[in-house]
Scaffold this active site. Structure first.
Site, PDB file in Angstrom:
ATOM      1  N   SER A 113      38.598  66.455  43.577  1.00 14.31           N
ATOM      2  CA  SER A 113      37.162  66.362  43.314  1.00 14.31           C
ATOM      3  C   SER A 113      36.894  66.676  41.847  1.00 14.31           C
ATOM      4  O   SER A 113      37.612  67.454  41.215  1.00 14.31           O
ATOM      5  CB  SER A 113      36.417  67.353  44.208  1.00 14.31           C
ATOM      6  N   HIS A 165      31.552  62.710  40.115  1.00 15.83           N
ATOM      7  CA  HIS A 165      30.185  63.246  40.079  1.00 15.83           C
ATOM      8  C   HIS A 165      29.745  63.398  38.628  1.00 15.83           C
ATOM      9  O   HIS A 165      30.505  63.892  37.796  1.00 15.83           O
ATOM     10  CB  HIS A 165      30.109  64.627  40.742  1.00 15.83           C
ATOM     11  N   GLU A 214      43.213  16.379  43.515  1.00 15.18           N
ATOM     12  CA  GLU A 214      44.189  17.401  43.885  1.00 15.18           C
ATOM     13  C   GLU A 214      45.296  16.852  44.767  1.00 15.18           C
ATOM     14  O   GLU A 214      46.225  17.574  45.136  1.00 15.18           O
ATOM     15  CB  GLU A 214      43.476  18.564  44.590  1.00 15.18           C
ATOM     16  N   HIS A 266      41.988  16.027  53.177  1.00 15.06           N
ATOM     17  CA  HIS A 266      40.681  16.637  52.940  1.00 15.06           C
ATOM     18  C   HIS A 266      39.643  15.544  52.689  1.00 15.06           C
ATOM     19  O   HIS A 266      38.545  15.554  53.265  1.00 15.06           O
ATOM     20  CB  HIS A 266      40.739  17.570  51.718  1.00 15.06           C
TER      21      HIS A 266
END
Length: 460
Positions: A269, A359, A446, A451
């Site tokens: 911490s 913090h 591509e 696709h």
């Protein structure tokens, strides 16, 4: 003749960072930043001794964690129970690993009524804040026939690590479980070491019961993390593991990441307090000590007021002698503390950003103007009356935060940490025909002709 007991010596390094050309100051600050980075080698003497006893040789923390995780993955409950006995001294069985429901009810009945009432108020604070920041589904219709949605669904099952070595942490239960509940997580499993501060602690168990958590296990350390990640007969696997712990818990979470999600790789911490001449030295000292008492815990003051720096040092020495964990805080200040003298407020902000602290507490006349200049802090607390402890226990944001400079890219835990985001796309035929040429062009460039065909077959 009476002897006066010697007051333990108090040590904290002071760094004059006002001279930008000073090599010594730069080296000291760099060394401090390195100490706070996630290096993975902060082990207590007891930890080293236990490693030798259990494994028969001096393994590094990473080697210890890899051994434990691999054994639990391969051997399941048997390895979990074996390491629980070897490392925590608890002789449990598969049947006694889980805390019975009657024990949770009994702890709740035995708990201080004031604590139960407090939990109710804090739960409301946390739930109010977490509900307000919770992601909601977003749908847009950029053109006729097109619907694009980003939706959020809760992670089904979450595991929470609750520490229990040196102190009990009901606050950790609240700061992890309540955000998960706000997100809509169905199942929450809590693991805590089988110690008086862990799975046998009345306050921790009572908190679980008050929050409606029924699944609590008497195990901790790397073995508990591995069991939650890989699953075993006695402890079904979870989808995400959150919550703080010692170095071995942190390294185990890092090891299993990819099999499950984790919140962060957390270290000691830490706090940086930025203060000017309007700050009360006793306040500042108490804020530094609040982190140092974690031990290890880093506590750094950055100020451009030399008088305040000296007054804070005096207050630290005074308050250390009044703390129950004063010896632990003393060690942490010596190892991880610093009082840094900056040139001015702007320089203080630059120094703070270089540390990227977990913090950040700003105790100045105009804290809002300074936080606007600082990019990197896990959680910030503004003004003379907003100590970090408010965030640790009750304000609303979770106290599970990134450490070691990782808040440059990591965020603290919140209800949103328990949501999985995914998109939902819907086109009608006319909308598909409009966009089809673009898709086909790129797909064919591509070389992915299937696709392209999946588009053209619908528009021919």
């Amino acid at each position: 003749m009476f002897r006066v007991a010697a007051v333990p010596e108090f040590s904290i390094q002071t760094v004059d960072a006002r001279d930008a050309s000073s090599g010594d100051a730069a080296e000291t600050l760099a060394a401090l930043r390195e100490k706070l980075s996630p290096r993975g080698d902060l082990v207590s003497p007891r930890g080293r001794e236990l490693t030798l006893k259990v494994f028969g040789r001096a393994l590094s923390p990473i080697e210890v964690v890899e051994t434990i995780c691999n054994d639990v993955q391969a051997q399941g409950t048997e390895a979990l129970l074996r390491y629980t006995k070897a490392l925590d001294g608890a002789d449990l069985t598969a049947e006694t690993l889980r805390v019975p429901e009657q024990d949770l009810k009994a702890a709740h009945a035995a708990a201080d009524p004031k604590l139960i009432e407090t939990i109710g108020r804090i739960r409301e604070n946390i739930a109010t804040f977490q509900s307000a920041i919770l992601h909601r589904d977003v749908t847009i219709t950029p053109r006729p026939g097109v619907s694009l949605t980003q939706r959020y669904v809760p992670i089904p099952r979450v595991g929470i690590c609750v520490p229990g070595g040196a102190a009990a942490y009901p606050s950790t239960v609240m700061m992890t479980a309540i955000p998960a509940q706000v997100a809509g997580v169905d199942e929450i499993a809590v693991v805590a070491p089988p110690t008086p501060f862990g799975a046998y602690n009345t306050d921790m168990l009572a908190t679980c019961h008050e929050l409606g958590i029924t699944e609590v296990y008497r195990c901790g350390g790397a073995q508990a993390v591995a069991a939650m990640a890989y699953g075993c007969d006695a402890l079904p696997a979870v989808d995400k593991i959150v919550g703080p712990g010692n170095l071995f818990v942190a390294l185990a979470k890092k090891h299993v990441f990819g099999t499950v999600d984790i919140d962060s790789f957390a270290g000691p911490s830490e706090v940086i307090v930025i203060a000017d001449d309007s700050a009360d030295a006793s306040f500042v000292a108490s804020d530094l000590l609040a982190q140092a008492e974690h031990s290890p815990g880093s506590a750094i003051l950055i100020t451009w007021d030399e008088t305040l720096l000296n007054n804070v040092k005096t207050e630290l020495a005074k308050q250390l002698d009044e703390l129950e964990r004063g010896d632990l805080a003393r060690d942490a200040l010596a190892d991880f503390g610093a009082l840094i003298l900056a040139r001015d407020a702007d320089h203080a902000c630059v120094l703070t950003d270089s540390f990227a602290p977990e913090h950040l507490q700003i105790e100045t006349r105009e804290p809002e103007s300074l936080i606007a200049k600082i990019r990197h802090s896990g959680a910030a607390f503004l003004g003379h009356h907003t100590p970090v402890a408010l965030g640790d226990y009750a304000a609303g944001p979770s106290h599970v935060l990134p450490t070691g400079g990782t808040c440059r890219w990591a965020a603290g835990l919140s209800a949103n940490s328990f949501l999985r985001s995914g998109s939902v796309t819907q086109f009608d035929r006319s909308a598909l025909e409009v966009i089809a040429p673009d898709v086909i062009t790129v797909a064919e460039k591509e070389g992915l002709t299937a696709h392209a065909r999946s588009i053209s077959i619908r528009t021919e």
